[in-house]
Design a protein around this motif. Structure first.
Motif, PDB file in Angstrom:
ATOM      1  N   ARG A   1      57.164  16.232 -12.217  1.00 17.17           N
ATOM      2  CA  ARG A   1      56.262  17.102 -11.467  1.00 17.17           C
ATOM      3  C   ARG A   1      55.429  17.969 -12.411  1.00 17.17           C
ATOM      4  O   ARG A   1      54.242  18.183 -12.197  1.00 17.17           O
ATOM      5  CB  ARG A   1      57.067  17.976 -10.506  1.00 17.17           C
ATOM      6  CG  ARG A   1      56.235  18.674  -9.463  1.00 17.17           C
ATOM      7  CD  ARG A   1      57.128  19.441  -8.507  1.00 17.17           C
ATOM      8  NE  ARG A   1      58.060  18.573  -7.829  1.00 17.17           N
ATOM      9  CZ  ARG A   1      57.783  17.847  -6.756  1.00 17.17           C
ATOM     10  NH1 ARG A   1      56.560  17.884  -6.251  1.00 17.17           N
ATOM     11  NH2 ARG A   1      58.689  17.098  -6.184  1.00 17.17           N
TER      12      ARG A   1
ATOM     13  N   GLY B   1      50.014  11.505  -2.499  1.00 15.42           N
ATOM     14  CA  GLY B   1      50.762  10.987  -3.639  1.00 15.42           C
ATOM     15  C   GLY B   1      50.187   9.706  -4.206  1.00 15.42           C
ATOM     16  O   GLY B   1      50.254   9.467  -5.418  1.00 15.42           O
TER      17      GLY B   1
ATOM     18  N   ASN C   1      44.609  18.245  -7.726  1.00 14.24           N
ATOM     19  CA  ASN C   1      45.682  19.002  -7.093  1.00 14.24           C
ATOM     20  C   ASN C   1      45.450  20.490  -7.295  1.00 14.24           C
ATOM     21  O   ASN C   1      45.284  20.958  -8.422  1.00 14.24           O
ATOM     22  CB  ASN C   1      47.028  18.574  -7.691  1.00 14.24           C
ATOM     23  CG  ASN C   1      48.202  19.097  -6.891  1.00 14.24           C
ATOM     24  OD1 ASN C   1      48.261  20.266  -6.567  1.00 14.24           O
ATOM     25  ND2 ASN C   1      49.129  18.201  -6.588  1.00 14.24           N
TER      26      ASN C   1
ATOM     27  N   SER D   1      50.856  14.221  -9.155  1.00 14.62           N
ATOM     28  CA  SER D   1      51.025  13.698  -7.803  1.00 14.62           C
ATOM     29  C   SER D   1      51.157  12.194  -7.882  1.00 14.62           C
ATOM     30  O   SER D   1      50.329  11.516  -8.483  1.00 14.62           O
ATOM     31  CB  SER D   1      49.816  14.079  -6.943  1.00 14.62           C
ATOM     32  OG  SER D   1      49.991  13.662  -5.616  1.00 14.62           O
TER      33      SER D   1
ATOM     34  N   ALA E   1      55.773  12.527  -3.852  1.00 11.58           N
ATOM     35  CA  ALA E   1      55.431  12.738  -2.444  1.00 11.58           C
ATOM     36  C   ALA E   1      56.599  12.372  -1.538  1.00 11.58           C
ATOM     37  O   ALA E   1      56.910  13.094  -0.578  1.00 11.58           O
ATOM     38  CB  ALA E   1      54.189  11.924  -2.084  1.00 11.58           C
TER      39      ALA E   1
END
Length: 664
Positions: free
Chosen positions: A254, A612, A620, A626, A631
């Protein structure tokens, strides 16, 4: 045998030869074969005379739990239409003709679950394929119910011994053609940390059946140092929370921090673990539920897969069998995703069996069909091919059901989505669901247009097969079952309807929260069936319709006239209008179990998966990476929070999701 048994299976079991693809022949050809085959005419007439002169006794219990005898007049239409199938067991030389002719006369199916015939009040109904339309773009697609209907079905939802044996042969042959053993594992394969030893046992004493697809070291996972099956290695789900390595990798992904890369280098024992569950274009993840008791005793009964690409055509060609296809043929893009929710005491065994067996079983049928179609002397149009693939999906579901490890108690839902070229085929049995979404890529700010926000819409979603639905309830009660309706359900729609059956493991009455599933044989005795609802969508039609609407609205905007507020004079429009192309229209698919669907709105799920799949990190707003893995993880945690708030931590269902971009 069940009236909905596959004729192809029957032919194979009688002749020990692979079945002919009778469903690829035209109706006129089949009728000609019947008219010019004297022995076929004689045997079918003998069978029809025998049926018409004798009363018919059904083994289905009535309300008094006794055998029900009905007049030949009432049941003649059902039996006569299948006389050809029955006589195939007497004369195997004509089996293909019997089955083909029977299909012509009796295989009328529809989305509302009944077939041609007279119901109890004498009203005649005819149901066939139904053209449907989505609410957003008006995209048309075709759907039908593969179940033949109560008026033609004189069996139950459970396959007979003969059908189970014949289906087992078909499955065994498919696994062998795909290079898999009887447990659907690669023949001769072993992994570095827990493969098969020379006795066929898992190192450490576990059997191959215990080597479940949820395990991080499953032999079919990508990047585990073993060869993939000939049809490709599926993405398989990992637990987003209780597998600490997976949880850490997701958190690092992430943020994509330098520390994350450094930590990944030190974890050599789990190389690229998340690569076995997804990529930039597909993903599948899971979360084990909580049903009470110790955390260590919890069992995840949900399974999923995302097989992209799905090289099914390699199956029979790899075995060098009779129906090997030409390796030089240009192949269309193919993908397979699905979600399978196990239930009852041993539901995880059934869902595990299905997710392991489905790619080989379905793929072998598709490869055989392609090989025979290309070798034939006549062209198969799109409609014939769609019907044939729909029947292949139906046969696959029934054979998985007939061979599943459903004893003494176990079953699973099955929601599978197959893409072949521009066609999407969806088969669904149970209350897991599949969706097809459309995402319109935003235009850049440089155009000066108000089109910088993406648009995502659901254009298709499978239904939940619930016992209170009219045709489902009719079938259950016709087969002697009982549908449970919660108090006030008819007025409010709140609560879960169930099919009541006797659980063999406890001896008590249980309620199954769906009217169709794989396995669940005790519920099958009272009307729960494995026959899926099948829907067919055309991606060319989807893109054409979406582009027509987008560009029409653009033309309307360019024709607008601006008014100068000071002078009141008309001013020409600046003429700027975004032009959309096929590249701007993205199509994607989602399959998920009800553990996710019960607590998240459908549109929320589709929007977040589209983000996603198609949104870059720079776009983003939070600056985070992403992708479909992240997601999917977000959605799983959001659903888990819904369970927590609703149940106070006392219960949470298992959750599984599989997603894929369907780009060509």
């Amino acid at each position: 045998a069940r009236s909905s048994i596959k004729c192809s299976t029957l032919i194979f079991s009688c002749t020990k030869q692979p079945p002919r693809p009778f469903f690829t022949s035209s109706a006129s050809t089949l009728i000609y074969q019947y008219q010019t085959h004297p022995s076929l005419q004689m045997r079918s007439l003998q069978m029809m005379r025998q049926i018409s002169s004798s009363p018919v006794t059904s083994n289905r219990p009535n309300k008094n739990n006794t055998k029900e005898t009905s007049s030949s007049k009432k049941r003649f239409g059902s039996f006569a239409s299948r006389a050809f199938v029955a006589t195939a067991t007497v004369s195997t030389s004509c089996a293909a003709y019997y089955c083909a002719t029977a299909l012509l006369f009796s295989s009328v199916a529809s989305v509302n679950g009944d077939a041609a015939g007279n119901d109890g009040d004498g009203k005649k109904e005819l149901f066939n394929t139904e053209t449907k339309k989505d609410d957003t773009y008006g995209i048309e697609y075709v759907g039908f119910d593969s179940y033949i209907g109560v008026n033609l079905d004189d069996g139950t939802g459970v396959a007979t011994k003969e059908v189970k044996a014949a289906s087992a042969e078909v499955v065994s042959r498919a696994l062998d053609a795909a290079g898999l053993d009887e447990t659907a594992m690669m023949k001769g394969d072993s992994t570095a940390d827990g493969g098969l030893d020379e006795t066929g046992m898992m190192k450490g004493g576990s059997t191959a059946e215990d080597y479940i697809t949820l395990h991080p070291s499953h032999a079919h996972r990508i990047a585990k140092g073993v060869a993939c099956p000939v049809y490709g290695c599926p993405f398989l789900p990992l637990d987003v929370h209780y597998d600490q390595d997976v949880k850490t990798e997701l958190e690092n992904m992430r943020k994509d921090s330098p520390a994350a890369e450094e930590e990944k280098e030190h974890r050599e024992n789990i190389p690229l673990l998340l690569n076995t569950s997804g990529s930039e274009k597909a993903a599948t993840l899971t979360l084990i539920g909580y049903k009470g008791g110790n955390l260590d005793s919890q069992i995840n009964q949900d399974r999923a897969l995302a097989l992209t690409p799905y090289s099914y055509w390699n199956i029979n060609s790899s075995s060098g069998g009779e129906f090997s296809s030409d390796s030089s043929t240009v192949r269309p893009v193919a993908r397979l995703i699905g979600a399978f929710d196990g239930h009852a005491k041993f539901g995880e065994k059934v869902s595990e069996y299905v997710v392991k067996t489905l790619p080989a079983l379905l793929g072998s049928k598709l490869a055989e069909y392609d090989a025979k179609s290309s070798a034939g002397n006549h062209e198969v149009d799109d409609q014939q091919r769609d019907i044939a693939i729909g029947k292949i999906l139906h046969d696959t579901f029934l054979e998985l059901d007939a061979t599943s490890p459903a004893e003494p108690s176990g079953g699973c839902t099955a929601s599978a989505l197959l893409q072949i070229g521009t066609k999407i085929y969806v088969a669904n049995a149970g209350d897991s669901r599949s969706f097809v979404g459309v995402h319109i890529a935003p235009k850049t700010q440089s155009t000066g247009l108000d089109s910088d926000k993406p648009t995502t819409a659901i254009i298709f979603g499978t239904r939940e097969d619930k016992a209170h639905l009219h045709k489902e309830r009719l079938r259950v009660e016709h087969m002697g079952g009982t549908v449970y309706l919660p108090n006030g359900f008819l007025e409010t729609g709140k609560g879960t309807t169930r099919v009541l059956y006797q659980d063999p493991t406890t001896g008590s009455t249980s309620g199954l929260a769906m009217s169709r599933s794989i396995g669940d044989w005790d519920a099958g005795e009272v009307g729960v069936i494995p026959d899926p609802l099948i829907d067919i969508l055309d991606m060319k039609e989807i893109k054409k319709r979406v582009l027509d609407i987008l560009n029409e609205s653009c033309e309307d905007k360019s024709n607008e006239v601006e008014i100068d507020p000071a002078s009141g004079e008309s001013l020409p429009s600046n003429g700027q209008c975004a032009t959309y192309t096929e590249k701007d229209v993205k199509i994607f698919a989602i399959s998920a179990t009800d553990g996710l669907l019960d607590y998240l709105p459908e549109q929320t799920i589709v929007n977040h998966i589209a983000k996603g799949l198609y949104e870059t990190a720079s776009a983003n707003s939070e600056g985070e990476n992403s992708n479909p893995l992240l997601a999917s993880s977000d959605l799983i945690y959001a659903a888990a929070q819904g369970w927590q708030e609703d149940k106070g931590g006392r219960y949470r269902d298992d959750i599984a999701i599989a997603v894929a971009d369907l780009g060509l």
